[in-house]
Write an enzyme that holds these catalytic residues in place. Structure first.
Site, short mmCIF file in Angstrom:
data_model
loop_
_atom_site.label_atom_id
_atom_site.label_comp_id
_atom_site.label_asym_id
_atom_site.label_seq_id
_atom_site.Cartn_x
_atom_site.Cartn_y
_atom_site.Cartn_z
CG HIS A 134 -1.95 0.94 1.37
ND1 HIS A 134 -1.74 2.22 1.81
CD2 HIS A 134 -3.28 0.83 1.10
CE1 HIS A 134 -2.91 2.87 1.82
NE2 HIS A 134 -3.86 2.05 1.39
CD GLN A 214 -7.22 -4.71 3.72
OE1 GLN A 214 -8.21 -5.43 3.97
NE2 GLN A 214 -7.35 -3.43 3.45
CB CYS A 375 -3.70 3.21 -1.68
SG CYS A 375 -4.86 4.52 -1.32
C1 PLP Z 1 -2.64 -3.06 3.34
C2 PLP Z 1 -2.97 -1.69 3.85
N1 PLP Z 1 -2.03 -0.97 4.47
C3 PLP Z 1 -2.28 0.24 4.96
C4 PLP Z 1 -3.51 0.83 4.83
C5 PLP Z 1 -3.72 2.20 5.39
O1 PLP Z 1 -4.65 2.19 6.40
P1 PLP Z 1 -5.21 3.55 7.02
O2 PLP Z 1 -5.66 4.38 5.85
O3 PLP Z 1 -6.32 3.13 7.89
O4 PLP Z 1 -4.09 4.21 7.73
C6 PLP Z 1 -4.51 0.13 4.18
C7 PLP Z 1 -5.86 0.74 4.00
O5 PLP Z 1 -6.36 0.88 2.92
C8 PLP Z 1 -4.24 -1.16 3.68
O6 PLP Z 1 -5.18 -1.87 3.05
#
Ligand code: PLP
Lengths: 417, 157
Positions: A134, A214, A375
């Site tokens: 991400h 996740q 993302c």
């Molecule tokens: C694998 C992964 N990492 C990090 C994030 C970031 O999470 P947050 O936006 O809640 O900080 C997400 C959320 O979409 C994610 O799916």
């Protein structure tokens, strides 16, 4: 075209109806259709218990924590710290000192990148991330690597969306100081072999962060069995509120690391000449935290424990298989992410329809999916596609949700032919 | 007609399938990128001005049916027009698609857009309005920002 799979023994014992009843939003309609919510990787819906505990907090317990001697402050502090204890049990951390409240996964990764990076990273050191991260597990490392003169390297993956583990092991060297990998990919569904990654990284002296955003709502996490050095996740993907998350870190590392942000709560004493810092976990919790968020997360964890992650995991695997089989039969549909070990994420593209158009048409059927790059732009580039449509599962989904999705996709195909 | 049918009219689907002027210009005076980082839709627009007239226009890129058909229709409708006419058309188009849900748009205003009027259905889909205007913003940027000498250099990516 829709064929119901015979329901296996497991599904009949899984209390799907009573679980769904806990989520008021699942009874609502969208564009006049019953909501079919398949965007759980983006965020999950909230059960009654989580809604209630937040209201109770603001109606009956609201105060700032760790500061007042008055009754409400003691109650609020107690509730907040009780939630921390629930998190500790939930991920089997050794001590609540190792359980830091953050704003979410992104905040946790930034904390580690910045603080670990400024404490330990030297010019020429290497940080490894994977090809399926991400953006929140890419950009913080780019920033700190640039600042420290360190090198960011990327563990490649194959066409199924599985990491090339041999390649990874060849990339490791004494220069490797940090490895930061996602446990379950949000755009491909791949379940990565984090245990093996950690063992190999530790063998060259590198520390490891696991992005569990996740994972925590779908599989039992035991940070001590996993032997990770850091573990980050978000409350809102675990049926809790937004704006709250957890960073687990091993105490000896957190103790050695420089503070991330300065402010109230994180200090022991302040003079203009010199400040001494508070003990863990407060050293990394500057300022008034998201108190109600922490308490809400505690309630969410209680809810998950009541259902049980073993039952959830097994049920979701059945749904994943059902959904995968159903979608695979749609002509022109290609699933992106076909790893042998997968969690409840089905990313796909259709031959003649762009994901964005798919999303709009499904929305009119009351079906919520995510479309776009999720993302994870490098993943899209790796597969040579601009975007995918993604259906992602949670503990309250049913095979009927996939039937609705398949019917909706038929509508897409009628329009786009 | 349902809102979906209104959005995905035959003419839009047809432009999506076989976009007009879907090519890079070898000789151009102006160009610009149109990118929507939220959904990843990405187009490049090239223009060749002859005096004040848009003598040629082309675009390439990738995106949803709404953004691609809108880009295609845009190129067809501004080709041969003056810069001022093109900007005026953009304004008319923009004001129609930006009309709030529920506020009626007069048939004349949609009619005045010619073939572009087919995209008026997008106003029922707030999340998609940016798709319909993406290529137009790129055109606008190209007309506003660029050098006016013919360039055969490949555009920045
Ligand atoms: C694998 C992964 N990492 C990090 C994030 C970031 O999470 P947050 O936006 O809640 O900080 C997400 C959320 O979409 C994610 O799916």
């Amino acid at each position: 075209m829709i064929r119901r799979k015979t329901i296996t023994k497991h599904s009949t014992t899984y209390p799907i109806d009573s679980i769904r009843n806990e989520f008021p939003i699942l009874g609502t309609t969208v564009h006049g259709r019953p909501l079919v919510y398949l965007d759980n990787a983006a965020t999950t819906q909230k059960p009654e218990a989580v809604l209630k505990v937040q209201e109770t907090y603001y109606r009956e317990q609201n105060a700032n924590i760790h500061r007042g001697v008055h009754h409400l402050s003691e109650v609020a502090t107690f509730e907040y710290e009780k939630a921390r204890g629930k998190v500790r049990n939930f991920i089997n951390a050794g001590d609540t000192k190792e359980v830091l409240f953050t704003a979410g996964t992104t905040a946790g990764i930034n904390l580690v990148a910045s603080s670990f990076g400024r404490t330990f990273l030297q010019a020429g050191d290497e940080v490894l991330i994977s090809a399926m991260e991400h953006h929140s597990n890419i950009v913080p490392w780019q920033l700190i690597c640039e600042e420290r003169g360190a090198v960011l390297r990327v563990i490649p993956m194959d066409d199924n969306g599985e990491l090339l583990m041999d390649e990874f092991e060849r990339m490791l060297s004494p220069r490797t100081k940090f490895v930061s990998v996602v446990q379950i990919s949000n755009s491909l569904g791949t379940v990565n072999p984090v245990r093996r990654i950690i063992t190999a990284a530790h063998a060259v002296g590198a520390k490891v962060l696991v992005d569990g955003a996740q994972a925590v709502a779908h599989t039992k996490v035991d940070v001590r069995a996993m032997e990770c050095d850091f573990y980050a996740f978000s409350g809102h993907k675990l049926f809790g509120p937004t704006g709250i998350g957890i960073l687990y870190g091993r105490q000896e590392l957190l103790d050695a690391m420089k503070p991330y942000q300065g402010g109230g709560d994180m200090i022991r004493s302040v003079t203009f000449e010199r400040t001494t810092f508070n003990d863990l976990p407060y050293k990394f919790e500057a300022g008034t935290p998201n108190i109600v968020g922490g308490i809400g997360l505690g309630a969410a964890i209680d809810f998950v424990n009541t259902v049980g992650l073993d039952a959830i995991g097994a049920y979701e695997q059945e749904l994943l298989q059902y959904g995968t089989a159903l979608l695979s039969r749609i002509p022109g549909l290609r699933i992106i992410g076909t790893a042998a070990q997968k969690a409840g994420v089905i990313s796909f593209v259709l031959e003649h329809a762009h994901p964005h158009d798919i999303g709009t048409i499904l929305d009119r059927e009351g079906i919520a999916i995510r479309t776009g790059h999720h993302c994870t732009q490098p993943v899209m580039q790796r597969f040579g596609i601009p975007a995918t449509a993604r259906a992602s599962i949670s503990l309250y989904n049913r095979t009927a949700d996939f039937d609705a999705l398949a019917a909706g996709l038929q509508k897409v195909q009628e329009i786009f032919g | 007609m349902s809102e979906l049918n209104e959005l995905y009219q035959q003419v839009i689907l047809e432009h999506n399938k076989t976009p007009r002027n879907f090519r890079k210009l070898e000789l151009f005076t102006h160009d610009a990128d149109g990118y929507n980082p939220l959904c990843g839709d990405h187009y490049h627009v090239w223009l060749k001005l002859d005096g004040d007239t848009i003598a040629d226009i082309g675009f390439q890129g990738n995106g949803c049916a709404i953004s691609k058909s809108s880009a295609s229709m845009m190129t067809s409708s501004v080709k041969g027009r003056t810069v001022a006419e093109a900007k005026e058309l953009f304004e008319q188009f923009h004001s129609v698609i930006m009309t709030k849900i529920g506020d009626p748009v007069s048939e004349e205003r949609i009619e005045a857009l010619g073939s572009l009027g087919a995209l008026a259905g997008v106003r029922e889909f707030p999340a998609r309005i940016k798709c319909a205007s993406l290529a137009w913003h790129a055109l606008n940027a190209a007309l506003t920002n660029n050098q006016s000498t013919i360039s055969t250099e490949s555009a920045k990516d």
